[in-house]
Design an enzyme around this catalytic site. Structure first.
Site, PDB file in Angstrom:
ATOM      1  N   ASP A 146      70.174  78.476  57.685  1.00  0.00           N
ATOM      2  CA  ASP A 146      70.729  77.619  58.538  1.00  0.00           C
ATOM      3  C   ASP A 146      70.877  76.168  57.870  1.00  0.00           C
ATOM      4  O   ASP A 146      70.823  75.329  59.169  1.00  0.00           O
ATOM      5  CB  ASP A 146      70.199  77.887  59.794  1.00  0.00           C
ATOM      6  N   ASP A 202      77.438  83.951  61.266  1.00  0.00           N
ATOM      7  CA  ASP A 202      77.011  82.468  61.275  1.00  0.00           C
ATOM      8  C   ASP A 202      77.046  81.661  60.197  1.00  0.00           C
ATOM      9  O   ASP A 202      77.104  80.532  60.301  1.00  0.00           O
ATOM     10  CB  ASP A 202      75.606  82.248  62.108  1.00  0.00           C
TER      11      ASP A 202
HETATM   12  N1  GLY Z   1      72.711  81.529  64.399  1.00  0.00           N
HETATM   13  C1  GLY Z   1      72.204  82.090  65.543  1.00  0.00           C
HETATM   14  C2  GLY Z   1      73.083  81.989  66.683  1.00  0.00           C
HETATM   15  O1  GLY Z   1      74.053  81.766  66.821  1.00  0.00           O
HETATM   16  O2  GLY Z   1      72.353  82.614  67.633  1.00  0.00           O
END
Ligand code: GLY
Length: 410
Positions: free
Chosen positions: A111, A176
């Site tokens: 992330d 994501d």
């Molecule tokens: N990346 C995690 C979410 O969107 O909850």
């Protein structure tokens, strides 16, 4: 006379980036966001405690810098600085951004794009600070340590335990992850090294091949065999069912492929983003206010809930996800620049409808409420039984971004 006055007022609102709804102009919402953010920052005091949502008792839930949501609060402050040009926001944004510095060497999950580009990326864009640039490039390098030529992807999490049968997968990639690629394009631009960009393109191509269904909806998690690159499973972690369309995942896909087209001008990414947009804008289960339920297929016949929690609202109205709505609005306001006029008009109108809903009393929180988050009614992970119908810091972030985009086009 009255008609003329109303007409003049409407024109003034449009020119001003006004949303033409309940007198909530971009200006009003940014003023409200400033109040909420100021109060929140003053209450938290310590910039290592990063607000992300609320607890059951209504107080702020904070996270540390290694949480995937750590860049959004600083990001909101950068938006406030961008909008107001007030040096006090610059100072606050710098303070909360500085707390994230160790992230440049972080390699434990994917992330970093969210964490570093929403904070340092905004800081660099608005100040040109060379120290920020270095941190961004270091972070891009750290993110690339998770890339494998064999799978053609960046590994999202180190492991993923299937809701189906408890199987543990060691190379999960979630949709994501498309949101982390913008950082890599940035790194190639400022260093002249094409490697980062190549990693982003390879990841996007593999995702295009493996993550999507024929209707342009996407799976949440694809589990790869790290030795062969073969797809072992297509599942969900946060959605209603393995075959359902988890709303925020669809938002990330839309946003991610719009960015891919912006950065490469490769037609296939544009076609993908347009397909996703059509899927989202024409969905038969989309509520009238265009803020989706937490999963487009939640509670729908033919979809098997992955957990007991996932089914907890079946037979009732499912909770909305304002964070997905905000990210969709922001993505559409980018994508509309690249499509033919008629389609662009539809996208702008759809994004405008979302922003109008989010600016209304159902979603927008008044000062001193909602633990000082701006938007109400998002869902973090209902399948896990957590963060249901709560404020989320990233809902506020994408809402503020979308409002700036809205203002820029009006
Ligand atoms: N990346 C995690 C979410 O969107 O909850």
């Amino acid at each position: 006379m009255r008609t003329i006055k109303t007409f003049v007022l409407l024109v003034a609102l449009v020119l001003n980036g006004g949303l033409l709804v309940q007198a909530q102009s971009v200006e009003n919402i940014y003023q409200l966001a400033a109040k909420h953010t100021q109060t929140m920052a003053a209450l938290l005091l310590d910039s290592s405690r990063i607000p992300v949502t609320i607890k059951k008792d209504g107080s702020v839930q904070w996270a540390n810098l290694y949480d995937w949501r750590s860049g959004f609060f600083a990001g909101n402050m950068w938006f406030l600085y961008e909008y107001t040009k007030d040096p006090r926001w610059l100072q606050e944004a710098r303070r909360w951004t500085a707390a994230l510095e160790p992230l440049q060497y972080f390699t434990e999950h994917h992330d970093l794009g969210f964490m570093v580009y929403c904070s340092y990326g905004a800081g660099y864009r608005l100040t040109g600070d060379e120290a920020y640039k270095k941190i961004l490039v270091d972070a891009a390098r750290s993110l690339c340590t998770r890339f494998s030529e064999k799978t053609g992807t960046i590994k999202s999490w180190n492991t993923f335990k299937s809701w189906k049968d408890g199987t543990v997968y060691y190379y999960p990639v979630i949709i994501d992850n498309m949101m982390n690629l913008e950082l890599l394009f940035f790194a190639s631009k400022v260093t002249g090294d094409p490697y980062f960009r190549q990693v982003a393109i390879t990841h996007a191509n593999t995702t295009l091949q493996n993550h999507f269904r024929n209707d342009y909806s996407s799976y949440h998690v694809i589990c790869y065999d790290s030795a062969t690159g073969k797809v072992l499973a297509r599942e969900t972690a946060q959605g209603y069912a393995h075959e359902s369309a988890w709303s925020r995942g669809q938002a990330w896909a839309l946003y991610g492929y719009a960015v891919m087209y912006r950065e490469t001008r490769d037609e296939k990414y544009l076609q993908q983003a347009r397909g996703i947009a059509r899927y989202l804008m024409q969905h038969p289960r989309l509520p009238n206010d265009k803020v989706p339920y937490w999963d487009y297929d939640a509670g729908a016949p033919g979809f098997e809930p992955v957990t007991k929690n996932a089914a907890m609202f079946n037979g009732q109205e499912q909770p909305r996800d304002a964070s997905a709505a905000a990210a969709i609005a922001s993505a559409l306001l980018e994508l509309k620049q690249y499509v033919p006029k008629k389609e662009a008009k539809k996208m702008t109108a759809f994004a405008g409808d979302i922003l109008r809903s989010l600016s209304g009393p159902n979603y927008l929180a008044q000062p001193g409420t909602n633990a000082n988050f701006l938007l109400k009614h998002s869902v973090g992970s209902l399948a896990h039984g957590g963060e249901i119908d709560v404020p989320l810091i990233y809902a506020d972030y994408y809402f503020l971004e979308a409002l700036l985009r809205w203002k820029a086009i009006k």
